[in-house]
Design an enzyme around this catalytic site. Structure first.
Site, PDB file in Angstrom:
ATOM      1  CB  VAL A   1      39.589  23.219  77.164  1.00 33.76           C
ATOM      2  CG1 VAL A   1      38.860  22.869  75.873  1.00 33.76           C
ATOM      3  CG2 VAL A   1      40.222  24.603  77.071  1.00 33.76           C
TER       4      VAL A   1
ATOM      5  CG  ASP B   1      45.046  23.067  80.873  1.00 32.88           C
ATOM      6  OD1 ASP B   1      44.580  22.116  81.551  1.00 32.88           O
ATOM      7  OD2 ASP B   1      45.750  23.966  81.370  1.00 32.88           O
ATOM      8  CG  HIS B   2      40.157  17.567  80.268  1.00 28.95           C
ATOM      9  ND1 HIS B   2      38.992  18.263  80.045  1.00 28.95           N
ATOM     10  CD2 HIS B   2      39.830  16.257  80.128  1.00 28.95           C
ATOM     11  CE1 HIS B   2      38.016  17.430  79.786  1.00 28.95           C
ATOM     12  NE2 HIS B   2      38.492  16.199  79.823  1.00 28.95           N
ATOM     13  NE  ARG B   3      45.551  23.135  84.359  1.00 30.09           N
ATOM     14  CZ  ARG B   3      46.632  23.873  84.590  1.00 30.09           C
ATOM     15  NH1 ARG B   3      47.090  23.989  85.835  1.00 30.09           N
ATOM     16  NH2 ARG B   3      47.236  24.511  83.602  1.00 30.09           N
TER      17      ARG B   3
END
Length: 478
Positions: free
Chosen positions: A452, A448-450
């Site tokens: 990580v 999850d790029h939010r």
């Protein structure tokens, strides 16, 4: 004839056997009306979000009525079985079946769609109270329904005898419309008379779409429009009759598939996914697997590459703890977990499920082997509990068992990372300056790029690969 009272009938409602569940499908009934049940006895099996669960009854008594047939999806909190308790248990054994059910059934002795009601029920319950009254006009209806239910005509209803020959015809022509409890409530809330609604469901059952179509229809044309209504405003109910069954098969979306679809759509369109890949030489790991199989400490345990891959991921999480987190949208916070509930995606006869090993970070390698073996065997038997599929923090999916090299896995809702493991194959690989055949696999990490970023995700994936390439790091990095 003894009449049941509200105080002698207990209604057992569909419980929420897992966090956040709203409905469950009744797979199998283990009891029938007239059977004696005891506190704790399993009465039915239901399928919830990805799990089959047996439901025990919480009191002693005699089964009065099953409110839903097998295969019916029931909302949590809806009564599914009526049990006569106390003095009512003795009364339940008497031939008072005409007071048990009011709605006709599509077939012989199948359980009715709506059961014997209690005072808190909606209008679908009220006709039953009237059925107990000595009104001559209502007695034939009770006899008709009893005969449709397969119990034969009501014994004490002498006036019902002349009406008995007409009993089979009444329900067929729609005098007593068939509808499930949620549909009846919808019709009541919208002020729709179910007798005026044209059913489009199987065996003449009225659906939600039929009720909405009746609301949309003009008042004057309601009586004259039965044949045209389902085609114009509600094309979906009529769809099953328009396709060629020899060329297409329509499968209802429910149970495991419905839960999986909702979870994957929610995850894919909520968490911005990033996937990174690495190809790694796992020859040494495969040798270690063979050695562990010969170790007496692992006798009877499931030892395979997945065991060491799981341990490698746990080591990587210990070195990079921020990967083991979740995004709290409501609080606008990142929740870092100081424990690891390791999820393992498992293909079962019911579909894909993701049970997890609680506190996997605290387990030794033999303990982890035992937990993995138990998890897999329980999943294959279809006995995974809803609790075992809740609270996961990170997941592994082994697509390599299908011969697939890799994939771009979708995050399990509430988690920030998922590791996909590809097939382990013998491939040419440069080892110590020479090209040699080596055991090679490809790993894929979606995150999850939010919460990580690329650096953190890359470090985790690189650490997993490093451990699998040199298993001795399980000791040096411990």
């Amino acid at each position: 004839m003894t009449t049941m009272t509200d105080s002698s009938v207990r209604e057992f409602k569909m419980p929420d056997v897992g966090e956040g569940l709203t409905e469950a499908e009744i797979l199998k009934w283990y009891v029938q009306p007239g059977d004696t049940v005891t506190d704790g006895q399993v009465v039915c099996e239901v399928e919830t979000a990805k799990a089959a669960v047996e439901l025990p009854i919480p009191y002693d008594g005699v089964v009065r009525e099953l409110h839903f047939p097998e295969g019916t999806t029931v909302d949590v909190g809806t009564s599914i079985i009526a049990v006569a308790v106390g003095d009512g248990a003795a009364a339940a054994a008497e031939p008072v079946q005409e007071a048990v059910a009011e709605e006709p059934k599509p077939e012989g002795r199948q359980p009715v769609l709506v059961g014997y009601g209690v005072s808190t029920s909606s209008t679908k319950r009220r006709p039953r109270k009237g059925a107990e009254a000595p009104a001559a006009a209502q007695t034939p209806a009770s006899a008709i329904q009893a005969e449709l239910n397969g119990h034969g005509p009501a014994a004490p209803a002498a006036p019902a005898a002349p009406a008995a020959p007409a009993a089979p015809a009444a329900p067929v022509t729609g005098d007593r419309p068939l509808a499930k409890p949620p549909v009846r409530k919808l019709a009541k809330d919208l002020g729709v008379d179910l007798a005026t609604v044209v059913p489009s469901g199987p065996d003449g059952i009225i659906t939600r779409e039929d009720v909405h179509a009746a609301v949309a229809a003009p008042e004057p044309a309601q009586a004259a429009a039965p044949r045209s209504e389902p085609a114009a405003p509600a094309p979906s109910p009529s769809a099953p009759t328009s396709y060629d069954t020899t060329r297409e098969t329509r499968i209802p979306v429910k149970g495991v598939r419905k839960a999986t679809a909702a979870a994957m759509v929610g995850s894919a369109f909520t968490a911005p996914h990033v996937t990174e890949f690495v190809t790694v030489d796992v020859t040494r790991t495969m040798k270690l697997v063979e050695e562990l199989k010969q170790d007496k400490e692992y006798t009877g345990l499931r030892v395979n590459p997945l065991l060491l891959i799981a341990k490698a991921l746990l080591v990587a999480i210990r070195r990079n703890p921020d990967i083991n987190a979740s995004w709290d949208e409501a609080a606008q916070e990142i929740v870092v977990k100081h424990y690891v509930n390791l999820g393992i995606a498992a293909a079962t006869p019911r579909g894909l499920i993701v049970p997890n090993i609680k506190d996997a970070h605290a387990q030794t390698l033999p303990q982890l082997a035992g937990s993995l073996g138990e998890l897999v065997s329980t999943a294959r038997e279809g006995k995974t509990s809803p609790a075992a599929m809740q609270g996961g923090t990170v997941t592994i999916t082994n697509v390599g068992v299908f011969g697939v090299d890799t994939g771009t896995p979708i995050l399990n809702p509430g988690e920030s990372a998922i590791l996909a493991v590809g097939a382990i194959k013998l491939q040419p690989w440069v080892h110590k300056g020479k090209v040699k055949p080596r055991q090679v696999t490809t790993l894929a990490l979606s995150f999850d790029h939010r919460l990580v970023d690329g650096e953190l995700g890359s470090k985790v994936l690189a650490d997993v690969a490093a451990v699998l390439e040199q298993p001795k790091r399980l000791i040096s990095w411990a």
